[in-house]
Design an enzyme around this catalytic site. Structure first.
Site, PDB file in Angstrom:
ATOM      1  N   LYS A 245       7.764   9.391  62.458  1.00  0.00           N
ATOM      2  CA  LYS A 245       6.787  10.448  62.644  1.00  0.00           C
ATOM      3  C   LYS A 245       5.410  10.006  61.874  1.00  0.00           C
ATOM      4  CE  LYS A 245       7.298  14.961  61.934  1.00  0.00           C
ATOM      5  NZ  LYS A 245       6.956  16.314  61.855  1.00  0.00           N
TER       6      LYS A 245
ATOM      7  N   LYS B  34       7.307  23.711  53.266  1.00  0.00           N
ATOM      8  CA  LYS B  34       7.634  22.882  54.328  1.00  0.00           C
ATOM      9  C   LYS B  34       7.303  24.098  55.364  1.00  0.00           C
ATOM     10  CE  LYS B  34       8.022  18.594  53.005  1.00  0.00           C
ATOM     11  NZ  LYS B  34       7.223  17.530  53.479  1.00  0.00           N
TER      12      LYS B  34
ATOM     13  N   ARG C 223       0.146   7.626  61.820  1.00  0.00           N
ATOM     14  CA  ARG C 223      -0.985   6.779  60.858  1.00  0.00           C
ATOM     15  C   ARG C 223      -1.418   5.772  62.071  1.00  0.00           C
ATOM     16  NH1 ARG C 223       2.009   9.493  57.462  1.00  0.00           N
ATOM     17  NH2 ARG C 223       1.269   9.685  55.391  1.00  0.00           N
TER      18      ARG C 223
ATOM     19  N   ARG D 208       0.873  27.705  56.098  1.00  0.00           N
ATOM     20  CA  ARG D 208       0.950  26.680  55.101  1.00  0.00           C
ATOM     21  C   ARG D 208      -0.197  26.397  54.176  1.00  0.00           C
ATOM     22  NH1 ARG D 208       4.381  21.904  57.888  1.00  0.00           N
ATOM     23  NH2 ARG D 208       4.362  21.074  55.955  1.00  0.00           N
TER      24      ARG D 208
ATOM     25  N   ARG E  32      12.476  25.785  53.069  1.00  0.00           N
ATOM     26  CA  ARG E  32      13.558  25.145  53.376  1.00  0.00           C
ATOM     27  C   ARG E  32      14.810  25.459  52.404  1.00  0.00           C
ATOM     28  NH1 ARG E  32      11.185  19.624  55.811  1.00  0.00           N
ATOM     29  NH2 ARG E  32      10.705  20.609  57.966  1.00  0.00           N
TER      30      ARG E  32
ATOM     31  N   GLY F  79       1.725  19.790  59.875  1.00  0.00           N
ATOM     32  CA  GLY F  79       1.018  19.697  58.697  1.00  0.00           C
ATOM     33  C   GLY F  79       0.396  18.258  58.450  1.00  0.00           C
TER      34      GLY F  79
ATOM     35  N   ASP G 253      12.145  15.168  53.192  1.00  0.00           N
ATOM     36  CA  ASP G 253      12.503  15.946  54.723  1.00  0.00           C
ATOM     37  C   ASP G 253      13.846  16.119  55.033  1.00  0.00           C
ATOM     38  OD1 ASP G 253       9.945  16.452  55.040  1.00  0.00           O
ATOM     39  OD2 ASP G 253       9.287  14.642  56.115  1.00  0.00           O
TER      40      ASP G 253
ATOM     41  N   SER H 134       2.875  14.037  46.708  1.00  0.00           N
ATOM     42  CA  SER H 134       2.534  14.243  48.036  1.00  0.00           C
ATOM     43  C   SER H 134       1.879  13.009  48.797  1.00  0.00           C
ATOM     44  CB  SER H 134       1.724  15.584  48.333  1.00  0.00           C
ATOM     45  OG  SER H 134       1.202  15.568  49.706  1.00  0.00           O
TER      46      SER H 134
ATOM     47  N   ARG I 199      13.796  21.058  61.405  1.00  0.00           N
ATOM     48  CA  ARG I 199      14.754  20.657  60.561  1.00  0.00           C
ATOM     49  C   ARG I 199      16.102  21.592  60.321  1.00  0.00           C
ATOM     50  NH1 ARG I 199      12.870  15.712  60.201  1.00  0.00           N
ATOM     51  NH2 ARG I 199      10.771  15.308  59.705  1.00  0.00           N
TER      52      ARG I 199
END
Length: 445
Positions: free
Chosen positions: A28, A353, A33, A129, A357, A101, A326, A174, A402
């Site tokens: 992903k 997230k 990108r 978020r 989570r 996000g 993740d 990040s 997820r």
């Protein structure tokens, strides 16, 4: 893009050994990108193996809205005709980011140094978020940002042209913030530097260099220093996207915990900044073999053969956190079947997230008979020693793909059926997940 339709509940069809070969969707991070950078190159780029989930399609739609031509051929190859750095056009309407996000934060960076204004909207989960970690450095570069209360979406970015180069030390690990600043730097005269005290996934650096940006990475006293010289000219590329390690994670855990399982997951990206789960599972005793290790488009790739193994609880090293952030929901599931307890901490990032989570996985596991302790930065999970967990509970996914997939895996080795309240969000990252579960378990779900 938003999941406003009625939920799609799913009852996991109980114990079944998994066997066979599958190929997981394209990575992903790399898919996002590759579309963005191709749209900023002049000429035709080709992308093979693009993840065709909703999040990446939101990025494609946004780049089209800003002038790029993006087409998917019948051969499955995406062709992108870019507008050049500095060439983004004013979008006619708000950019709907759905649940993504990554799209939002990276595209805010792109817009920040172009003479355009873009409004970002998203679904209920994304709109909750916080975006301040990105708006702070982009504002320092000169962008003007108007956000909803709490620095949330809807949010408007008015780009600065010329933007101002900055030296920015990341206050939190990040990759999204790092990437947003680097993307803004592309159209900013001078040299922009990002200082990264804790290394995060480096797909942006690898791909920017591949597209011809002037970029250096050095080790400094405060961490990695990534310097990018602005007003870049990007050259079109042909990209093959490796399989997403975050998607492979679910099958790695499933094959490890379900007796008799033997699964080969093809074409998995093993970038060291993303492969933390493989390391953690091996520490627990997982049987994971790399076959046909190779390099594709600057990224290390291999086919992974995973066989059932007896897992032991571990203390997960803190320094693995950035390279598996993740994958923690899947790791918590592996821990639920290990011998003894697993302590997984150092992952505060999980709180912000698609859902919280840590809280969501604790509730989901406890509802299905697993004992846990919640920490501010992770969970302690008490394992079953390889026995089936009780199951019988309903999982509140909180619109988080997820959580849905991780608890589906948990249900594959449970005494009573595990019910997932809504599997619709899985389409954001892994549209074929449930079909592949049928293939590997040899029966219709």
């Amino acid at each position: 893009m938003a999941h406003s339709s009625s939920p799609t509940p799913f009852t996991v069809p109980g114990p079944a050994r998994l066997a066979g070969r599958i190929r997981v969707p394209g990575d992903k991070s790399i898919s996002h990108r590759s579309l963005m950078l191709s749209a900023l190159a002049v000429g035709e780029s080709r992308v093979e193996g693009l993840l065709e989930g909703e999040d990446v399609l939101a990025t494609a739609a946004a780049m089209r809205a800003m002038g790029a031509t993006i087409e998917r051929g019948d051969d499955g190859i995406w062709r992108i005709y870019g507008v050049g750095v500095g060439g983004l056009l004013q979008p006619c309407q708000a950019l709907d980011m759905g649940n993504s996000g990554t799209s939002t934060r990276l595209l805010m960076g792109l817009v920040a140094s172009h003479p355009i204004t873009a409004t970002f909207t998203g679904d209920a989960s994304l709109s909750a978020r916080p975006m301040a970690r990105v708006t702070v450095p982009l504002a320092q570069m000169g962008a003007s940002i108007e956000a909803s209360p709490g620095t949330r979406l809807p949010l408007m970015v008015r780009g600065a042209c010329p933007a101002v180069p900055i030296d920015y030390e990341l206050p939190v690990a990040s990759a999204q913030v790092k990437s947003a600043v680097l993307l803004a730097a592309l159209n900013t005269p001078g040299i922009t530097r990002v200082i990264e005290p804790v290394p995060t996934r480096d797909h942006s650096e690898r791909m920017l260099a591949g597209f011809g940006a002037q970029l250096t990475v050095e080790q400094g006293p405060r961490g990695r220093v990534i310097s990018l010289t602005g007003e870049a000219e990007l050259k079109p590329q042909s990209i093959v996207v490796p399989g997403d390690p975050s998607s492979a994670a679910f099958w790695m855990v499933a094959a490890s915990i379900v007796p008799g399982s033997d699964v080969v997951i093809e074409n998995v990206g093993l970038n060291p900044t993303r492969a933390g789960l493989v390391t953690a599972l091996r520490m627990m005793g997982a049987d994971i073999t790399e076959l046909d290790a190779r390099v594709v488009g600057g990224e290390p790739v291999a086919d992974l053969r995973v066989r059932h193994a007896t897992l032991a609880g571990i203390v997960v090293p803190h320094d693995l956190a950035p390279s598996m952030i993740d994958e923690y929901p899947a790791l918590f599931v592996a821990a639920a079947f290990a011998e003894g307890k697993t302590v997984a901490r150092g992952a505060e990032e999980l709180r912000v997230k698609e859902s919280d989570r840590i809280a969501a996985m604790r509730a989901a596991l406890e509802a299905n008979g697993v004992t846990t302790e919640e920490h501010e930065d992770g969970l302690t999970v008490h394992g079953s020693g390889g026995e089936k967990i009780a199951g019988g509970g309903t999982v509140a996914t909180k619109l988080d793909h997820r959580i849905a997939m991780s608890m589906t895996v948990a249900g594959l080795h449970a005494r009573n059926a595990v019910t997932i309240d809504d599997i619709a969000p899985v389409a954001t990252s892994y549209p074929a997940f449930y079909q592949q579960l049928e293939t590997l378990s040899g029966r219709a779900a």
